[in-house]
Design an enzyme around this catalytic site. Sequence first.
Site, mmCIF file in Angstrom:
data_model
loop_
_atom_site.group_PDB
_atom_site.id
_atom_site.type_symbol
_atom_site.label_atom_id
_atom_site.label_comp_id
_atom_site.label_asym_id
_atom_site.label_seq_id
_atom_site.Cartn_x
_atom_site.Cartn_y
_atom_site.Cartn_z
ATOM 1 N N ASP A 117 -7.086 4.168 -4.351
ATOM 2 C CA ASP A 117 -7.728 4.029 -3.037
ATOM 3 C C ASP A 117 -8.340 5.414 -2.791
ATOM 4 O O ASP A 117 -8.570 6.146 -3.770
ATOM 5 C CB ASP A 117 -6.673 3.648 -1.974
ATOM 6 C CG ASP A 117 -7.299 3.131 -0.672
ATOM 7 O OD1 ASP A 117 -7.637 1.951 -0.605
ATOM 8 O OD2 ASP A 117 -7.465 3.927 0.281
ATOM 9 N N LYS B 250 0.867 -1.187 0.000
ATOM 10 C CA LYS B 250 0.000 0.000 0.000
ATOM 11 C C LYS B 250 0.891 1.220 0.000
ATOM 12 O O LYS B 250 2.018 1.159 0.488
ATOM 13 C CB LYS B 250 -0.862 0.019 1.270
ATOM 14 C CG LYS B 250 -2.149 0.793 1.103
ATOM 15 C CD LYS B 250 -3.257 -0.087 0.587
ATOM 16 C CE LYS B 250 -4.493 0.693 0.245
ATOM 17 N NZ LYS B 250 -5.627 -0.224 0.005
HETATM 18 N N1 GLU Z 1 -7.433 0.041 -2.674
HETATM 19 C C1 GLU Z 1 -8.175 -1.139 -2.979
HETATM 20 C C2 GLU Z 1 -8.193 -2.059 -1.780
HETATM 21 O O1 GLU Z 1 -8.237 -1.583 -0.669
HETATM 22 C C3 GLU Z 1 -7.751 -1.801 -4.287
HETATM 23 C C4 GLU Z 1 -6.324 -2.212 -4.379
HETATM 24 C C5 GLU Z 1 -5.925 -2.705 -5.780
HETATM 25 O O2 GLU Z 1 -6.761 -2.763 -6.653
HETATM 26 O O3 GLU Z 1 -4.738 -3.020 -5.906
HETATM 27 O O4 GLU Z 1 -8.223 -3.253 -1.874
#
Ligand code: GLU
Length: 446
Positions: free
Chosen positions: A166, A126
């Site tokens: 996100d 992340k």
């Molecule tokens: N931010 C999204 C999550 O919390 C998607 C992450 C992604 O698609 O890599 O899963």
Amino acid sequence: MDVLIKEFMDKIITRNQHEPEFLQAVQEVAESIIPFIEDHPKYKEHKILERIAEPERIITFRVPWLNDQGEVEINRGFRVQMNSAIGPYKGGLRFHPSVNQSILKFLAFEQVFKNSLTGLPMGGGKGGSDFDPKGRSNNEVMKFCQSFMTELYRHIHADIDVPAGDIGVGAREIGYLFGQYKRIQGEFTGILTGKAAEFGGSLIRPEATGYGVVYFAEEMLKTRGELLEGKTVVVSGSGNVAQYTVEKCIQVGAKVVTLSDSGGFIYDPKGIDESKLAYIKELKNVRRGRIEEYAKKFDCEYFEGEKPWRVKCDVAFPDATQNELDAKDALTLVQNGCFCVAEGANMPCTLDAVRVFDSARILYAPGKASNAGGVAVSGLEMSQNSLRISWSRDEVDSRLKQIMHQIHGACVKNGRLDKDFVDYTKGANISGFIKVADAMIAQGYV
Ligand code: GLU
């Protein structure tokens, strides 16, 4: 068991002081995994839980850029590369003033389990920045994204680390980030997901988190012989996840009566229909306005500074952000007859709120299971990029449905406490853990 959990957490707390969100996410996992590893000593012997709670790598960097007044602004950029045991690091980027190392470590930690649950080969990561896109011109957002990628590019690749969106990072930001990567590297590859369909994005990716959480709730309701059709639904948030939660609820015949943003919530007892949803999409995605305007436009109530949890409902989807629903809110929901809560956001319910749901024995699903549809379709976007083909909407949607069904099945398998009750948190944690833990054992101490 409580002593073992406390001993483990004491060590984690000592090493991660001042990181409350990260400690909260680890505590929740430790409560289900420590009893499990007591029965499976190999995981204990290889100290898997201790290793899983330590990021493989954290990158922090300076992001300088020029605003529209020609002044220098400085933000902080991050990428937490948490675990690569089962695939390249994968997880979104968050641009929000609250972003700090604790929040990104909690999100990256959750992502490891979530990505494993999808059954696709993705590790967990992340990243993001304390940059606030709110109120910024397109030019400023582009400048910021270009500066952010000018450092991030050296740490990512289709086979190393694949970021996505996100909070605060949607199609616009992904476009600017992708453009800058392509310019620096001179290479057109799937280094980000959530791209627009014209340049390698997957159909259904924008819808995936919201649709997926509704598919998951339908599976949960089915265990009690219920349907979402005809139910009254409360949704928080009004961004991507909330919008597509509402869209799918409308399609299956449920009535959504609330939405919110950081200013407050709207209560529309007649329900949000397709044309009202189109207005919300335009309001939030194009004009980037406040949800309060909805109340004026459709003549319904707006509650400033409040969250929607006191509105009577059958099903609730917390789709805004972490810790938006506490024990008091949980009690209010339960007392008002809500019997199913599926998290569309990451960790929106506090640990105490979850304890309220569990003791009332209602259906409750943690985000790492119920909101995994977003990253699952990101995984499908990576597959399509590697194959250099694009699947149809129906193809992707049916794969998404199948993945949510399979995650639900895994939660039931490892989380069933008795004939009438499934602990989805326990089920998600154990199911997500096993695959990553076995891969870590196989790969040695790396
Ligand atoms: N931010 C999204 C999550 O919390 C998607 C992450 C992604 O698609 O890599 O899963």
